[in-house]
Write an enzyme that holds these catalytic residues in place. Structure first.
Site, PDB file in Angstrom:
ATOM      1  N   GLU A 147       0.621  -1.196   0.049  1.00 35.77           N
ATOM      2  CA  GLU A 147       0.083   0.016  -0.038  1.00 35.77           C
ATOM      3  C   GLU A 147       0.837   1.347   0.023  1.00 35.77           C
ATOM      4  O   GLU A 147       1.678   1.506   0.966  1.00 35.77           O
ATOM      5  CB  GLU A 147      -1.017   0.140   1.090  1.00 35.77           C
ATOM      6  N   GLU A 242     -12.446   2.521   4.083  1.00 33.95           N
ATOM      7  CA  GLU A 242     -11.557   2.766   5.244  1.00 33.95           C
ATOM      8  C   GLU A 242     -11.293   4.227   5.156  1.00 33.95           C
ATOM      9  O   GLU A 242     -10.693   4.815   4.805  1.00 33.95           O
ATOM     10  CB  GLU A 242     -10.105   2.214   4.715  1.00 33.95           C
TER      11      GLU A 242
END
Length: 258
Positions: A147, A242
């Site tokens: 990520e 998220e």
């Protein structure tokens, strides 16, 4: 494609104890959840693991994504993958994760790369990261995703290209990109281009709006446009929600009805 969403219970429902959040997600109408590393250390006791697994099972949801141990996130740590001196801790965490995944069917594992360390050659950290990611890719049955992050000055993966370069170094087919639309946008990536050029290398997607990292509709990110791009690219996985709710958790999903 009908988009299926997973609620990230490490950032939504934070007013509740962690083990109560899967049930809250189910009550809100979701059947999939994801978590950052849910334990205070990389080496939780069997009892701690059992309690976590039981909370998922009792809620009737699927744990679709789980972060690998990442250090003290609240204190600014952003992963152990490249952190010299903590290899044993990281790999023990991978083994714990593999056990949880076997019990719950989890198939996406976020391996935060780790900050650059004072006094350590970045090349040494990168070599260690390659070894640790190879270990994780061999041990975990699913996608080990990398990520890019914003807001973490010492974290070296900023763009999709940065993460994919690491994946190329590892060379394992299950080491893939986590396309977090919020972080990519904030760091200046062309999100639709990233999706179009790397659709087959995206192992997971997460959403939050920018600025603010709140729910879609609170900022300027064109989510429908990005969802269309994902469909064209052949992405069939889940989208992780998220984000930090702009008001309260019970209003966190109103945008879906809109």
């Amino acid at each position: 494609m009908t988009t299926r969403y997973a609620v990230n219970c490490s950032i939504i429902f934070t007013e509740l104890p962690l083990l109560e959040r899967p049930a809250a997600a189910r009550a809100a109408g979701f059947d999939a959840v994801e978590f950052w590393w849910p334990f205070p250390t990389a080496t939780p006791s069997p009892a701690e693991v059992d309690e976590f697994v039981r909370a998922i099972e009792d809620a009737g949801v699927q744990l679709t994504g789980l972060n690998l141990p990442a250090g003290d996130m609240g204190g600014g740590d952003r992963g152990l993958v490249s952190w010299t001196g903590r290899t044993e801790e990281f790999r023990t965490g991978v083994e714990v994760t593999a056990g949880i995944a076997q019990r719950l069917g989890t198939a996406v594992f976020n391996a935060l790369y780790g900050n650059r360390l004072d006094g350590v050659d970045p090349a040494e950290q990168d070599d260690l990261a390659t070894e640790n990611l190879t270990f994780a890719a061999e041990r975990l049955d699913g996608a080990v995703v990398l990520e890019p992050l914003s807001g973490a000055e010492r974290y070296p993966l900023r763009t999709a290209a940065d993460a994919l370069a690491v994946a190329d170094r590892v060379g394992a087919p299950n080491v893939l990109l986590l396309a977090d639309v919020y972080h990519l946008t904030v760091n200046g990536d062309d999100v639709d281009r990233v999706i179009a050029e790397n659709g087959r290398r995206i192992g997971h997607v997460q959403f939050a709006d920018a600025p603010g990292r709140h729910e879609p509709g609170t900022g300027k990110i064109p989510f429908d446009q990005h969802l269309d791009a994902l469909t064209r690219a052949g992405y069939t996985g889940l989208v992780g929600l998220e984000y930090v709710p702009s008001s309260s958790s019970d209003r966190a999903f109103d945008w879906l009805t809109r």
